[in-house]
Design a protein around this motif. Structure first.
Motif, short mmCIF file in Angstrom:
data_model
loop_
_atom_site.label_atom_id
_atom_site.label_comp_id
_atom_site.label_asym_id
_atom_site.label_seq_id
_atom_site.Cartn_x
_atom_site.Cartn_y
_atom_site.Cartn_z
N THR A 23 -23.23 -39.84 -80.79
CA THR A 23 -24.00 -40.18 -81.96
C THR A 23 -23.37 -41.46 -82.53
O THR A 23 -22.15 -41.56 -82.56
CB THR A 23 -23.87 -39.05 -82.99
N PHE A 24 -24.19 -42.40 -82.93
CA PHE A 24 -23.67 -43.66 -83.47
C PHE A 24 -22.60 -44.27 -82.54
O PHE A 24 -22.87 -44.43 -81.35
CB PHE A 24 -23.11 -43.46 -84.88
N THR A 25 -21.41 -44.54 -83.05
CA THR A 25 -20.37 -45.23 -82.26
C THR A 25 -19.27 -44.28 -81.81
O THR A 25 -18.19 -44.71 -81.42
CB THR A 25 -19.72 -46.34 -83.11
N TRP A 26 -19.54 -42.97 -81.86
CA TRP A 26 -18.50 -41.98 -81.62
C TRP A 26 -18.18 -41.74 -80.16
O TRP A 26 -18.41 -40.64 -79.64
CB TRP A 26 -18.89 -40.64 -82.21
N PRO A 43 -14.62 -52.19 -77.98
CA PRO A 43 -14.14 -52.52 -79.33
C PRO A 43 -14.47 -51.38 -80.30
O PRO A 43 -15.37 -50.57 -80.05
CB PRO A 43 -14.92 -53.79 -79.68
N SER A 44 -13.74 -51.32 -81.39
CA SER A 44 -13.89 -50.22 -82.36
C SER A 44 -15.16 -50.36 -83.20
O SER A 44 -15.45 -51.44 -83.73
CB SER A 44 -12.67 -50.21 -83.29
N GLY A 45 -15.91 -49.26 -83.30
CA GLY A 45 -17.01 -49.18 -84.27
C GLY A 45 -18.15 -50.16 -84.09
O GLY A 45 -18.84 -50.49 -85.04
N VAL A 46 -18.40 -50.65 -82.86
CA VAL A 46 -19.54 -51.53 -82.62
C VAL A 46 -20.68 -50.71 -82.03
O VAL A 46 -20.45 -49.87 -81.16
CB VAL A 46 -19.14 -52.68 -81.66
N SER A 74 -9.86 -47.67 -81.97
CA SER A 74 -8.67 -47.13 -82.64
C SER A 74 -7.97 -46.08 -81.77
O SER A 74 -6.82 -45.75 -82.00
CB SER A 74 -9.07 -46.52 -83.99
N ASP A 75 -8.66 -45.57 -80.74
CA ASP A 75 -8.03 -44.59 -79.85
C ASP A 75 -7.28 -45.23 -78.69
O ASP A 75 -6.83 -44.53 -77.77
CB ASP A 75 -9.11 -43.64 -79.29
N HIS A 96 -17.28 -37.10 -78.85
CA HIS A 96 -17.33 -35.91 -79.70
C HIS A 96 -18.56 -35.10 -79.28
O HIS A 96 -19.29 -34.59 -80.13
CB HIS A 96 -17.41 -36.30 -81.17
N SER A 97 -18.78 -34.95 -77.98
CA SER A 97 -19.97 -34.22 -77.52
C SER A 97 -19.91 -32.80 -78.11
O SER A 97 -18.87 -32.15 -78.09
CB SER A 97 -20.05 -34.22 -76.00
#
Lengths: 235, 235, 235, 235
Positions: A23-26, A43-46, A74-75, A96-97
């Motif tokens: 979902t989203f950038t997860w 990259p983070s959060g794109v 960030s991971d 995060h499935s």
């Protein structure tokens, strides 16, 4: 640099929403060039729909950015720790499935209950112990990698035979020989997590499979006399 | 050879991902020409989007490849065993569809709880006993076929009236008069598996249907005085 | 007037069916112009596929229609009450998304059980007490807003840190700095509601997460030293 | 004859797969012309993608085919019985939508647990008693209609206020002022069936809503002072 690996990492990242895993950038995928000692990561959060191969960030095994304008996931320290400890893997996926995350939140390993599981995971998919307060506050993402490695070391698990883990109260990491195979294992993991959840519901909590059936199914796909699929093909 | 059957088997295989029954390559359909004593089956581990009619493999009832460049599905010995024992069937499907697989993993038959089930399965969908260590190690896929046949023989079940089975800790097989009908039954099975799971959840574990209602619904579709659908049409 | 806000509210409303959060017309989004003291909200009971920016209704903080030919959402008094009490929020979403609604119907808060939750909600998502007969009959939608505010006040919750609530026997409201962020939180809420439901199912009812992990995950995204995502970007 | 009604019935039938309520041919919609005393209904067992308005079958209230080349739905006697007993309804839908069917298989009414339910069903959605052996064998579809009518009569239910029923061990029927509204209610029913199932799972079996909240929500949409939606619009 690492053009081909960047393309493979991009494609693997784009496969996550396609398979309904994020979902989203997860979610994030990385790949490693063992020869260069360099990791390529999202990259983070794109947003996925905006990602290009050039957005992929190159970091070394100390976590320093070697190339790329964006901040890496960030991971990243978790990925690096796994590449260092699990020397034969070439790609890592974190999502995060939802069904796999529910097992992680329940702090329960996903039990091997059937051949769908045994075809890819040679035993239960383990769950880490919860991190301590000190670990979380000091170097959270690094310690997440360390507790995964600890889980495999202490239980004598081979990361090639069990290419997935659940981080307690968090979510799964999967890996493989390259980024594409890591995604493949992320898809399988979500499916076996759903099946195992429904098996508990139907059986009222009791279920098991015989070790020799687990063994047979894993070996017919991955053993030295494997006969599933076409000769020389991957799956 | 067997051009028409190959097309039918291809089309039936392609219907599996269309109905959401398979992930990756986890499923296979075969069809038999009773006249020629030959079975047409999907090749092992090939992605659905790449399959052509020419990729279908022709095997005889001893499992020898008669035509085709690819290795047949690793489940071929199971299919052959079923064709030999169940003489009126013309097509077989194997999937790991998740709700049905969860019942298989729980080693529980899917109970007949409503008319959706009764319209296609004349009684519970049985689950086999687990295979023994010896069976698994000696001739796994062949013994999978044998334990299915044993299940029907011992319980006196008619494979035409109950065109589906769950293999313990594995997944379902379904069949029909041709490959298309076998797929149809695979779709129905997954739906009744979901409904039965939710029925248990809602009722707290207790549920049943009257035998005369099961009988009525099965007979109005399949009995000699069937009146569902248009005269002469299939379903 | 308020052209830009109307476009933002329209787009946010259209995002609800796109994310699978609403059936038919069951959802509404509003946005506020704090400078003008005016709220823009979806008209009541109009199909999403027919909505235009001009259909959006402008109301003042006393609930009077200032512009627009259509009747505003029947939930408008709830939105206004929240804007008055939660001064830093800029957008509100109401849906009947099914997993979150199931928690609301069970009159249970959604417990913080993992990092997916902690990334956006700094603690359990609270559920209101049921409204009294008098509240329901006198001024139902207004009292719905009031009981939400009461829930946050009595428990000392910060609506910025916990941008969601469940109204008992009803469904969720979420909010954010603007309409788009309120929708984002509605999507996250539905996902964590599903994960928490499945966690209960798997664990047999027991589950928890450590406060310091909740803290870490929330702060790495939203704290003053946040390091998730790109510098200056939203999520 | 009845061109407009045939188009409405066709469109309503096509809406069933669009809303994900039916698999294969498992569903049917009818509409009635009260003036002519004639019912228009889907033919039995014809695939949705092939249906045309001309395929719709016209029957009178004794079940005789008045126009049409195809056999009418095998559930026609049930529809007719409902039209005779519930004089204000204009359209009927039958599906085997999975969550509602699971409640029917559990022989449990769907309890009114929240406002999503209360917006359309003024109280629990009832389940019929199981049919007797004699009823099933003598005139099954007719008796199915009769047991629905009996359920409403004995419990003093108004079919306009509760436009749905579960037939024990079978599946739901819904109705409305016309075929389109009957479909609308079928969609709502499936959604509230899912929500109620999940509510039980989350709450451990206990859940209820206050009668005055049920009353308020139903009346704000359907009462004489209804204020939901636009003046003069349907929902």
């Amino acid at each position: 640099m690492l053009r081909e690996l960047k393309e493979a990492v991009l494609e693997a990242n784009l496969a996550l929403p396609k398979h309904g895993l994020v979902t989203f950038t997860w979610g994030n995928v990385s790949g490693i060039s063992r020869q260069d000692g360099l990791v390529v990561i999202k990259p983070s959060g794109v947003a996925y729909e905006k990602l290009t191969a050039d957005d992929m960030v190159v970091v070394d095994l100390d976590g320093r950015v070697v190339e790329g304008d964006l901040r890496p996931s960030s991971d990243t320290p978790t990925h690096i720790e796994l590449y260092k400890a699990f020397e034969s893997i070439g790609g890592i996926v974190h999502t995060h499935s939802p069904a796999a995350a529910a097992w992680a939140q329940a702090r329960r390993p996903i039990p091997a209950l059937g051949t769908t599981h045994a075809d890819y995971f040679y035993g239960d998919v383990p769950v880490t112990r919860p991190l301590t307060k000190d670990e979380v506050e000091r170097a959270y993402e690094l310690e997440t990698g360390r507790v995964i490695v600890e889980t495999f070391r202490e239980r004598g698990l081979d990361p090639v035979a069990v290419p997935a883990v659940l981080v307690a109260n968090h979510a799964p990491f999967t890996w493989g020989k390259d980024p594409a195979e890591a995604v493949y294992h992320a898809v399988v993991l979500e499916m076996v997590a759903r099946m195992a959840r429904d098996t508990l519901l139907i059986s009222g909590g009791e279920a098991q499979m015989d070790a020799f059936l687990l063994d047979k199914h894993y070996q017919r796909k991955h053993g030295k006399n494997a006969y599933y699929g076409q000769p020389g093909a991957a799956h």
